[in-house]
Design a protein around this motif. Structure first.
Motif, PDB file in Angstrom:
ATOM      1  N   ARG A 387       0.832  -1.208   0.000  1.00  0.00           N
ATOM      2  CA  ARG A 387       0.000   0.000   0.000  1.00  0.00           C
ATOM      3  C   ARG A 387       0.864   1.255   0.000  1.00  0.00           C
ATOM      4  NH1 ARG A 387      -2.884   0.630   4.526  1.00  0.00           N
ATOM      5  NH2 ARG A 387      -2.071  -1.176   5.644  1.00  0.00           N
ATOM      6  N   ALA A 388       1.995   1.204   0.702  1.00  0.00           N
ATOM      7  CA  ALA A 388       2.913   2.350   0.691  1.00  0.00           C
ATOM      8  C   ALA A 388       3.517   2.550  -0.697  1.00  0.00           C
ATOM      9  CB  ALA A 388       4.012   2.138   1.731  1.00  0.00           C
ATOM     10  N   GLU A 389       3.911   1.444  -1.338  1.00  0.00           N
ATOM     11  CA  GLU A 389       4.493   1.557  -2.682  1.00  0.00           C
ATOM     12  C   GLU A 389       3.483   2.137  -3.666  1.00  0.00           C
ATOM     13  OE1 GLU A 389       5.835  -2.388  -3.454  1.00  0.00           O
ATOM     14  OE2 GLU A 389       7.779  -2.090  -2.446  1.00  0.00           O
ATOM     15  N   ALA A 390       2.218   1.817  -3.478  1.00  0.00           N
ATOM     16  CA  ALA A 390       1.180   2.375  -4.348  1.00  0.00           C
ATOM     17  C   ALA A 390       1.063   3.888  -4.181  1.00  0.00           C
ATOM     18  CB  ALA A 390      -0.167   1.706  -4.053  1.00  0.00           C
ATOM     19  N   CYS A 391       1.525   4.381  -3.014  1.00  0.00           N
ATOM     20  CA  CYS A 391       1.542   5.831  -2.757  1.00  0.00           C
ATOM     21  C   CYS A 391       2.885   6.450  -3.112  1.00  0.00           C
ATOM     22  CB  CYS A 391       1.240   6.102  -1.287  1.00  0.00           C
ATOM     23  SG  CYS A 391      -0.389   5.558  -0.732  1.00  0.00           S
ATOM     24  N   GLY A 392       3.775   5.649  -3.699  1.00  0.00           N
ATOM     25  CA  GLY A 392       5.088   6.143  -4.066  1.00  0.00           C
ATOM     26  C   GLY A 392       6.062   6.230  -2.909  1.00  0.00           C
ATOM     27  N   ILE A 393       5.831   5.435  -1.838  1.00  0.00           N
ATOM     28  CA  ILE A 393       6.666   5.491  -0.641  1.00  0.00           C
ATOM     29  C   ILE A 393       7.442   4.191  -0.497  1.00  0.00           C
ATOM     30  CG2 ILE A 393       6.688   5.751   1.871  1.00  0.00           C
ATOM     31  CD1 ILE A 393       4.021   7.256   1.575  1.00  0.00           C
ATOM     32  N   SER A 394       8.735   4.290  -0.341  1.00  0.00           N
ATOM     33  CA  SER A 394       9.604   3.129  -0.195  1.00  0.00           C
ATOM     34  C   SER A 394       9.915   2.888   1.274  1.00  0.00           C
ATOM     35  CB  SER A 394      10.909   3.351  -0.971  1.00  0.00           C
ATOM     36  OG  SER A 394      11.926   2.479  -0.518  1.00  0.00           O
ATOM     37  N   VAL A 395       9.725   1.646   1.737  1.00  0.00           N
ATOM     38  CA  VAL A 395      10.039   1.336   3.127  1.00  0.00           C
ATOM     39  C   VAL A 395      11.534   1.474   3.388  1.00  0.00           C
ATOM     40  CG1 VAL A 395      10.267  -1.164   2.726  1.00  0.00           C
ATOM     41  CG2 VAL A 395       9.676  -0.327   5.000  1.00  0.00           C
ATOM     42  N   LYS A 396      12.342   1.123   2.406  1.00  0.00           N
ATOM     43  CA  LYS A 396      13.798   1.229   2.560  1.00  0.00           C
ATOM     44  C   LYS A 396      14.222   2.681   2.704  1.00  0.00           C
ATOM     45  CE  LYS A 396      18.152  -0.175   0.386  1.00  0.00           C
ATOM     46  NZ  LYS A 396      18.760  -0.900  -0.763  1.00  0.00           N
ATOM     47  N   GLU A 397      13.660   3.559   1.880  1.00  0.00           N
ATOM     48  CA  GLU A 397      14.015   4.970   1.959  1.00  0.00           C
ATOM     49  C   GLU A 397      13.502   5.603   3.251  1.00  0.00           C
ATOM     50  OE1 GLU A 397      12.523   6.786  -1.562  1.00  0.00           O
ATOM     51  OE2 GLU A 397      13.929   5.735  -2.903  1.00  0.00           O
ATOM     52  N   ALA A 398      12.317   5.200   3.699  1.00  0.00           N
ATOM     53  CA  ALA A 398      11.777   5.732   4.950  1.00  0.00           C
ATOM     54  C   ALA A 398      12.655   5.340   6.127  1.00  0.00           C
ATOM     55  CB  ALA A 398      10.346   5.234   5.154  1.00  0.00           C
ATOM     56  N   LEU A 399      13.151   4.100   6.109  1.00  0.00           N
ATOM     57  CA  LEU A 399      14.027   3.637   7.179  1.00  0.00           C
ATOM     58  C   LEU A 399      15.340   4.407   7.171  1.00  0.00           C
ATOM     59  CD1 LEU A 399      14.231   1.619   9.505  1.00  0.00           C
ATOM     60  CD2 LEU A 399      15.180  -0.043   7.884  1.00  0.00           C
ATOM     61  N   ALA A 400      15.867   4.684   5.994  1.00  0.00           N
ATOM     62  CA  ALA A 400      17.117   5.437   5.897  1.00  0.00           C
ATOM     63  C   ALA A 400      16.954   6.849   6.459  1.00  0.00           C
ATOM     64  CB  ALA A 400      17.577   5.501   4.448  1.00  0.00           C
ATOM     65  N   ARG A 401      15.744   7.402   6.369  1.00  0.00           N
ATOM     66  CA  ARG A 401      15.489   8.751   6.883  1.00  0.00           C
ATOM     67  C   ARG A 401      14.999   8.740   8.328  1.00  0.00           C
ATOM     68  NH1 ARG A 401      12.399   9.024   2.214  1.00  0.00           N
ATOM     69  NH2 ARG A 401      10.508   9.238   3.486  1.00  0.00           N
ATOM     70  N   ASN A 402      14.873   7.554   8.933  1.00  0.00           N
ATOM     71  CA  ASN A 402      14.253   7.443  10.271  1.00  0.00           C
ATOM     72  C   ASN A 402      12.866   8.084  10.257  1.00  0.00           C
ATOM     73  OD1 ASN A 402      17.479   8.285  11.183  1.00  0.00           O
ATOM     74  ND2 ASN A 402      16.653   6.284  11.751  1.00  0.00           N
ATOM     75  N   ASP A 403      12.076   7.775   9.226  1.00  0.00           N
ATOM     76  CA  ASP A 403      10.795   8.433   9.040  1.00  0.00           C
ATOM     77  C   ASP A 403       9.628   7.465   9.194  1.00  0.00           C
ATOM     78  OD1 ASP A 403       9.092  10.584   8.570  1.00  0.00           O
ATOM     79  OD2 ASP A 403       9.096  10.295   6.405  1.00  0.00           O
ATOM     80  N   GLY A 404       9.587   6.779  10.335  1.00  0.00           N
ATOM     81  CA  GLY A 404       8.494   5.844  10.570  1.00  0.00           C
ATOM     82  C   GLY A 404       7.148   6.536  10.655  1.00  0.00           C
ATOM     83  N   TYR A 405       7.113   7.702  11.276  1.00  0.00           N
ATOM     84  CA  TYR A 405       5.849   8.422  11.409  1.00  0.00           C
ATOM     85  C   TYR A 405       5.287   8.768  10.037  1.00  0.00           C
ATOM     86  CZ  TYR A 405       2.402  11.837  12.993  1.00  0.00           C
ATOM     87  OH  TYR A 405       1.234  12.524  13.241  1.00  0.00           O
ATOM     88  N   GLY A 406       6.124   9.309   9.147  1.00  0.00           N
ATOM     89  CA  GLY A 406       5.658   9.676   7.816  1.00  0.00           C
ATOM     90  C   GLY A 406       5.155   8.483   7.026  1.00  0.00           C
ATOM     91  N   PHE A 407       5.863   7.353   7.141  1.00  0.00           N
ATOM     92  CA  PHE A 407       5.482   6.142   6.408  1.00  0.00           C
ATOM     93  C   PHE A 407       4.098   5.661   6.838  1.00  0.00           C
ATOM     94  CE2 PHE A 407       5.247   1.544   5.911  1.00  0.00           C
ATOM     95  CZ  PHE A 407       5.775   1.323   4.652  1.00  0.00           C
ATOM     96  N   PHE A 408       3.906   5.496   8.147  1.00  0.00           N
ATOM     97  CA  PHE A 408       2.649   4.917   8.618  1.00  0.00           C
ATOM     98  C   PHE A 408       1.495   5.920   8.571  1.00  0.00           C
ATOM     99  CE2 PHE A 408       5.815   2.059  10.550  1.00  0.00           C
ATOM    100  CZ  PHE A 408       5.363   0.865  10.010  1.00  0.00           C
ATOM    101  N   ALA A 409       1.805   7.208   8.696  1.00  0.00           N
ATOM    102  CA  ALA A 409       0.749   8.211   8.544  1.00  0.00           C
ATOM    103  C   ALA A 409       0.193   8.200   7.130  1.00  0.00           C
ATOM    104  CB  ALA A 409       1.289   9.598   8.888  1.00  0.00           C
ATOM    105  N   ALA A 410       1.050   8.002   6.149  1.00  0.00           N
ATOM    106  CA  ALA A 410       0.629   8.033   4.750  1.00  0.00           C
ATOM    107  C   ALA A 410      -0.337   6.916   4.402  1.00  0.00           C
ATOM    108  CB  ALA A 410       1.857   7.973   3.839  1.00  0.00           C
ATOM    109  N   ILE A 411      -0.214   5.784   5.075  1.00  0.00           N
ATOM    110  CA  ILE A 411      -1.091   4.644   4.758  1.00  0.00           C
ATOM    111  C   ILE A 411      -2.146   4.416   5.839  1.00  0.00           C
ATOM    112  CG2 ILE A 411       0.589   3.495   3.274  1.00  0.00           C
ATOM    113  CD1 ILE A 411       1.330   1.672   5.584  1.00  0.00           C
ATOM    114  N   GLY A 412      -2.227   5.327   6.795  1.00  0.00           N
ATOM    115  CA  GLY A 412      -3.291   5.270   7.797  1.00  0.00           C
ATOM    116  C   GLY A 412      -3.116   4.196   8.847  1.00  0.00           C
ATOM    117  N   ASP A 413      -1.882   3.808   9.132  1.00  0.00           N
ATOM    118  CA  ASP A 413      -1.649   2.710  10.067  1.00  0.00           C
ATOM    119  C   ASP A 413      -1.034   3.153  11.391  1.00  0.00           C
ATOM    120  OD1 ASP A 413      -2.692   0.979   8.230  1.00  0.00           O
ATOM    121  OD2 ASP A 413      -0.764   0.193   7.527  1.00  0.00           O
TER     122      ASP A 413
END
Length: 434
Positions: A387-413
């Motif tokens: 679901r994140a990839e469908a929004c153009g969000i990469s889990v690998k890139e989010a982890l590299a940025r320490n951006d867990g909040y942004g990742f899960f906020a984008a997919i409503g989780d």
């Protein structure tokens, strides 16, 4: 994964988290441990994210006269009639916390042999009870706190330093109250429930030294502020040690702990016909490393190879764990250690030979705040990465940025609870259904 399946999975994982929180509710936990009244005054003080709720519970159930002052995190206050509640900053201390700590110390110093000091302690107390040692400033403590929080240091290491920069922590509050009776009621938020680590142990002996504090800063290459380094090198007034007679009239009682919370979650899992596996209540280490281990165990479970004694564990099953992981911050994203854990957990499943089918997980801070954001944590579903990839969000890139909040906020989780008014550290549940 269908939306209905996602909802059902999320509700089950949230029910386990809710059971853990209920087990650590101060209103429930404090009643059996009320101290006996004394001839003189009973003064209540405290610090921590749960301390205001603890003060409210104590006040409601205390039969006699009462006074006191408790400091808690902004947003974590509770209504009290006889105990003053002060809100201050966490995890970096502020002037409100410093002023409250000074007033608490003065209250303790004015007690006599017929009085008692009741100290309500919970996680977060180290930052909230911020009284710099002579020669240090609040700015000094703020700077070293920020450096330690970004370094990946464990809570035990951080609090070793804090105790040796403080005029109130590391047993100094108990020393100030002598010869009064000191009764500490504590909710643990640290791996192993060490009283000397919880809120930096203001009322218990300190087994660590100035040399230990210097070693922590050297390990993480922290060389500033200069005043902090000079204070630790001078080592002029060591914290009270276990042999100090100060503690002869002091009693310490743990009223809630991470293990109790995990046990309650395990009972809730059994009630839902899910096999609970309690891994540990004291897991530490980098969040992404801990996630990799949890993912490997989850895959072992799903493959039907997880064995206890002679028996293969049947599914559905849930891995339960607690403790306090760390994050060595290298990116500019938002999020705490629980969202970091879940990012790495999802990434480990997505990049392995197996996929995430049949595996979901929740990770939350039991105080309701993961890091400095407004969420307690988040939930990873089998389809979260897709679901994140469908929004153009990469889990690998989010982890590299320490951006867990942004990742899960984008997919409503995200999991958003608001302040829970308790704190027994992190809670993780990994559900494996097959």
């Amino acid at each position: 994964m269908s939306a209905c399946d996602r909802v059902a999975t999320g509700e089950l994982l949230r029910s386990l988290f809710d059971a853990a929180l209920a087990a650590a509710d101060p209103a429930r936990a404090i009643a059996p441990y009320l101290p006996t009244p004394v001839a003189g005054r009973t003064v209540v003080v405290g610090a921590g994210k749960a301390s205001a709720a603890m003060a409210h519970a104590f006040e409601v159930q205390w039969p006699g006269k009462l006074e006191g002052l408790v400091v808690t995190r902004h947003g974590h206050a509770a209504i009290c009639d006889r105990i003053e509640i002060v809100e201050a900053s966490h995890p970096v201390p502020d002037a409100a916390g410093q002023q409250a700590a000074q007033r608490i110390l003065e209250l303790a110093k004015r007690l006599g042999p017929d009085d008692q000091l009741v100290c309500l302690i919970s996680g977060g107390g180290s930052a909230l009870l911020a009284l710099p040692a002579p020669g240090l400033t609040l700015a000094d403590k703020q700077a070293v706190t920020r450096a330690l929080l970004r370094s990946g240091a464990t809570i035990g290491e951080i609090n070793t330093v804090r105790k040796h920069l403080s005029a109130i922590k590391g047993g100094r509050l108990a020393a100030a109250a002598a010869p009064a009776r000191v009764v500490t009621l504590a909710i643990s938020d640290v791996p192993g429930d060490d009283p000397a680590v919880i809120a930096s142990g203001p009322t218990v002996p300190d087994p660590t030294s100035f040399a230990d504090a210097r070693d922590v800063l050297a390990k993480y290459r922290i060389t500033e502020p200069a005043a902090v380094i000079a204070h630790l090198v001078a080592a002029e007034e060591e914290t009270p040690k276990p042999t100090d007679p100060t503690f002869a009239n002091a009693r310490y009682q743990m009223i809630a702990s991470p293990q109790q919370a995990l046990a309650a979650a395990a009972d809730a899992a059994l009630a839902a016909n899910v096999t609970p596996i309690v891994l540990s209540d004291r897991i530490e280490g980098e969040a992404r490393d801990v996630a990799a281990v949890h993912a490997a165990i989850a895959l072992q479970l799903r493959a039907g190879h997880f064995r206890i004694g002679r028996d293969i564990v049947s599914l559905p099953a849930v891995l339960l764990s607690g403790g306090e992981t760390t994050v060595t911050v290298s990116g500019g994203g938002r999020g705490g250690r629980n969202s970091e854990f879940l990012l790495a957990f999802a990434g480990a499943l997505a990049t392995g030979a197996d996929n995430a089918s049949g595996i979901a997980a929740i990770a939350c801070d039991t105080d309701g705040i993961d890091g400095t954001e407004d969420n307690a944590g988040a939930i990873v579903y089998p389809d979260s990465v897709a679901r994140a990839e469908a929004c153009g969000i990469s889990v690998k890139e989010a982890l590299a940025r320490n951006d867990g909040y942004g990742f899960f906020a984008a997919i409503g989780d995200l999991v958003v609870t608001g302040p829970t008014l308790t704190n027994v550290n992190d809670f993780r549940a990994v559900l494996v259904t097959g």
